[in-house]
Design a protein around this motif. Structure first.
Motif, PDB file in Angstrom:
ATOM      1  N   SER A   1      91.746 123.825 147.323  1.00 49.12           N
ATOM      2  CA  SER A   1      92.304 124.927 146.555  1.00 49.12           C
ATOM      3  C   SER A   1      91.521 126.215 146.757  1.00 49.12           C
ATOM      4  O   SER A   1      92.099 127.285 146.948  1.00 49.12           O
ATOM      5  CB  SER A   1      92.342 124.571 145.061  1.00 49.12           C
ATOM      6  N   SER A   2      90.204 126.110 146.710  1.00 51.23           N
ATOM      7  CA  SER A   2      89.354 127.298 146.814  1.00 51.23           C
ATOM      8  C   SER A   2      87.919 126.867 147.065  1.00 51.23           C
ATOM      9  O   SER A   2      87.464 125.858 146.528  1.00 51.23           O
ATOM     10  CB  SER A   2      89.446 128.123 145.523  1.00 51.23           C
ATOM     11  N   SER A   3      87.218 127.643 147.856  1.00 44.85           N
ATOM     12  CA  SER A   3      85.807 127.344 148.092  1.00 44.85           C
ATOM     13  C   SER A   3      85.002 127.500 146.809  1.00 44.85           C
ATOM     14  O   SER A   3      84.033 126.780 146.576  1.00 44.85           O
ATOM     15  CB  SER A   3      85.249 128.276 149.174  1.00 44.85           C
ATOM     16  N   LEU A   4      85.404 128.440 145.968  1.00 47.51           N
ATOM     17  CA  LEU A   4      84.709 128.640 144.702  1.00 47.51           C
ATOM     18  C   LEU A   4      84.900 127.453 143.770  1.00 47.51           C
ATOM     19  O   LEU A   4      84.016 127.145 142.956  1.00 47.51           O
ATOM     20  CB  LEU A   4      85.222 129.916 144.024  1.00 47.51           C
ATOM     21  N   ALA A   5      86.038 126.755 143.879  1.00 52.69           N
ATOM     22  CA  ALA A   5      86.306 125.613 143.003  1.00 52.69           C
ATOM     23  C   ALA A   5      85.253 124.536 143.175  1.00 52.69           C
ATOM     24  O   ALA A   5      84.826 123.904 142.196  1.00 52.69           O
ATOM     25  CB  ALA A   5      87.695 125.046 143.293  1.00 52.69           C
ATOM     26  N   ILE A   6      84.817 124.298 144.411  1.00 52.88           N
ATOM     27  CA  ILE A   6      83.791 123.286 144.655  1.00 52.88           C
ATOM     28  C   ILE A   6      82.464 123.699 144.034  1.00 52.88           C
ATOM     29  O   ILE A   6      81.761 122.886 143.424  1.00 52.88           O
ATOM     30  CB  ILE A   6      83.632 123.031 146.166  1.00 52.88           C
ATOM     31  N   LEU A   7      82.117 124.974 144.174  1.00 56.01           N
ATOM     32  CA  LEU A   7      80.870 125.454 143.588  1.00 56.01           C
ATOM     33  C   LEU A   7      80.889 125.270 142.074  1.00 56.01           C
ATOM     34  O   LEU A   7      79.914 124.787 141.472  1.00 56.01           O
ATOM     35  CB  LEU A   7      80.666 126.930 143.947  1.00 56.01           C
ATOM     36  N   LEU A   8      82.006 125.609 141.444  1.00 56.66           N
ATOM     37  CA  LEU A   8      82.119 125.473 139.994  1.00 56.66           C
ATOM     38  C   LEU A   8      82.111 124.005 139.566  1.00 56.66           C
ATOM     39  O   LEU A   8      81.470 123.641 138.578  1.00 56.66           O
ATOM     40  CB  LEU A   8      83.395 126.161 139.503  1.00 56.66           C
ATOM     41  N   SER A   9      82.838 123.169 140.295  1.00 55.00           N
ATOM     42  CA  SER A   9      82.885 121.747 139.915  1.00 55.00           C
ATOM     43  C   SER A   9      81.526 121.083 140.073  1.00 55.00           C
ATOM     44  O   SER A   9      81.139 120.248 139.250  1.00 55.00           O
ATOM     45  CB  SER A   9      83.944 121.012 140.749  1.00 55.00           C
ATOM     46  N   CYS A  10      80.776 121.459 141.109  1.00 55.38           N
ATOM     47  CA  CYS A  10      79.436 120.893 141.286  1.00 55.38           C
ATOM     48  C   CYS A  10      78.482 121.388 140.199  1.00 55.38           C
ATOM     49  O   CYS A  10      77.635 120.628 139.712  1.00 55.38           O
ATOM     50  CB  CYS A  10      78.895 121.239 142.665  1.00 55.38           C
ATOM     51  N   MET A  11      78.622 122.650 139.810  1.00 56.21           N
ATOM     52  CA  MET A  11      77.786 123.178 138.722  1.00 56.21           C
ATOM     53  C   MET A  11      78.117 122.465 137.410  1.00 56.21           C
ATOM     54  O   MET A  11      77.217 122.125 136.632  1.00 56.21           O
ATOM     55  CB  MET A  11      77.995 124.690 138.587  1.00 56.21           C
ATOM     56  N   MET A  12      79.404 122.235 137.161  1.00 54.97           N
ATOM     57  CA  MET A  12      79.797 121.503 135.957  1.00 54.97           C
ATOM     58  C   MET A  12      79.284 120.066 136.005  1.00 54.97           C
ATOM     59  O   MET A  12      78.827 119.522 134.995  1.00 54.97           O
ATOM     60  CB  MET A  12      81.321 121.518 135.811  1.00 54.97           C
ATOM     61  N   THR A  13      79.334 119.462 137.178  1.00 55.92           N
ATOM     62  CA  THR A  13      78.835 118.096 137.332  1.00 55.92           C
ATOM     63  C   THR A  13      77.345 118.024 137.011  1.00 55.92           C
ATOM     64  O   THR A  13      76.886 117.110 136.308  1.00 55.92           O
ATOM     65  CB  THR A  13      79.088 117.594 138.764  1.00 55.92           C
ATOM     66  N   ALA A  14      76.598 119.004 137.509  1.00 59.52           N
ATOM     67  CA  ALA A  14      75.158 119.027 137.239  1.00 59.52           C
ATOM     68  C   ALA A  14      74.889 119.233 135.745  1.00 59.52           C
ATOM     69  O   ALA A  14      74.045 118.552 135.153  1.00 59.52           O
ATOM     70  CB  ALA A  14      74.492 120.133 138.060  1.00 59.52           C
TER      71      ALA A  14
END
Length: 385
Positions: A329-342
């Motif tokens: 969907s978006s490169s930013l989506a991965i960054l946000l999902s990984c930050m939420m995961t952490a």
């Protein structure tokens, strides 16, 4: 011919993702083995496969990109679908099949709950009707929509400038987000123009899919308080209807830009991270004992405790898949999902007083981390395919 195309859409948008979700069935605890959970998990696995197959082809193939992608992607998802169907049959024989308790619960619910749920379904139907008949236009279609059309008609992936129609170097900024490639693939497989797929077909799938996800979130939030779930879904639907207070809200994207990856990121990927962690939070709670028929030994039931011990593993694996699938969907989506995961992983580890949870959260971020690293190498010119 129209009937064949409609059947094709049902196969590639409903049947195949659902069967792919059945792959996770042995990895889920009994409480998570619902139709909705399988459907959501199937789409997460679907977009994970899309990224795994699509990214190398986009980076290293100049011509016939969509054709090559189709040759590799189609067998993979069909194999996963058949594997999922086989696993479901095997699980059913063992007594651990899909749970349809939600339908039974609806039948047993009070008249007030049924009325609220029917009103909610009416609002969802209205949103789908408006999305299909109005097919709202957005300026970003000049890029995202055209990329899907170019992929379908020119058979190249991110190698043509959508604003001029001329050949161009690989668009590294968007090359890893394969949402337009998915829409072009659907158009190719069903014989439908990619623009029609994007504006008229995709909303009919992603809108219900998003509400299925929110339904799972509601189940995790309210637990045994099922009476609150219909009202929760009703409020979510109303929120989506009246959330157009700005062109930048997720509600606006949800109903007027459904076919764009940014909408999928905000309305599915981010809530899916929240849903998985809610499931992890409740996964340690006591469950009702449901025992397969015929599994008895010296007065003690077998199979149940051992089978559910792996329930958390399934959720962590699903989270790892989501942290890669979001890149479609978006490169930013991965960054946000990984930050939420952490962040959620840290809170979960503190709550359970187990450092191993933080380790699992870190491992689930590995696919997303590799994606982000590749994105940085491409955008900074360090890696030039």
């Amino acid at each position: 011919m129209t009937v064949v195309k409609i059947l094709g859409l049902i196969v590639w948008l409903v049947v195949v993702p659902f069967c792919m979700g059945l792959v996770f069935l042995p990895l889920f605890k009994e409480r998570f083995k619902s139709v909705g959970t399988v459907f959501v998990a199937g789409y997460i696995l679907f977009f994970t496969a899309l990224e795994l197959v699509g990214i190398p082809i986009v980076l290293f193939t100049v011509y016939n990109g969509l054709t090559i992608f189709t040759r590799w992607f189609t067998p993979l998802i069909l194999v996963l679908s058949l594997a999922g169907a086989g696993i479901a049959l095997w699980e059913k024989k063992r007594g651990y099949g899909l749970s349809f308790a939600g339908f039974d619960r609806f039948k047993e619910s009070s008249p007030e709950e049924k009325i609220v749920m029917l009103l909610f379904l009416g609002l969802v139907g209205f949103q789908m009707y408006m999305s299909f008949t109005r097919a709202s236009f957005d300026g970003d279609d000049a890029y995202y929509g055209v990329q899907a059309v170019i992929a379908q008609q020119v058979d190249t992936l991110y190698r043509v400038n959508p604003y001029t129609g001329r050949s161009a170097p690989l668009d590294v900024r968007h090359a890893l987000a394969l949402f337009p490639v998915w829409e072009a693939y659907l158009g190719k497989m069903c014989g439908i123009h990619a623009t029609i797929i994007a504006h008229s077909v995709v909303p009919l799938v992603l809108i219900p899919l998003t509400y299925v996800l929110y339904f799972q979130i509601g189940k995790a939030l309210f637990g045994g308080k099922g009476k609150q779930l219909p009202m929760f879904m009703m409020l979510i639907a109303l929120w989506q209807l009246f959330g157009n207070i700005s062109i930048y809200t997720t509600e606006t994207f949800f109903l007027t830009r459904t076919w764009q990856g940014k909408s999928f990121a905000g309305n599915f990927v981010i809530p899916a991270v929240l849903w998985i962690f809610l499931c992890l939070f409740v996964s340690g709670e006591k469950e009702d004992t449901i025992v397969p028929k015929g599994m008895k030994n010296q007065g003690k039931w077998l199979g149940r405790a051992v089978h559910t011990n792996i329930g958390e593993k399934g959720l962590w694996i699903l989270l790892a898949c989501l942290n890669l699938a979001g890149g479609a969907s978006s490169s930013l989506a991965i960054l946000l999902s990984c930050m939420m995961t952490a962040g959620f992983g840290f809170l979960f580890s503190v709550r359970e007083r187990k450092f191993g949870i933080l380790t699992k959260a870190g491992f689930s971020c590995v696919p997303g981390g590799i994606y982000v690293l590749l994105y940085l190498l491409l955008t900074h010119g360090i890696f030039v395919p």
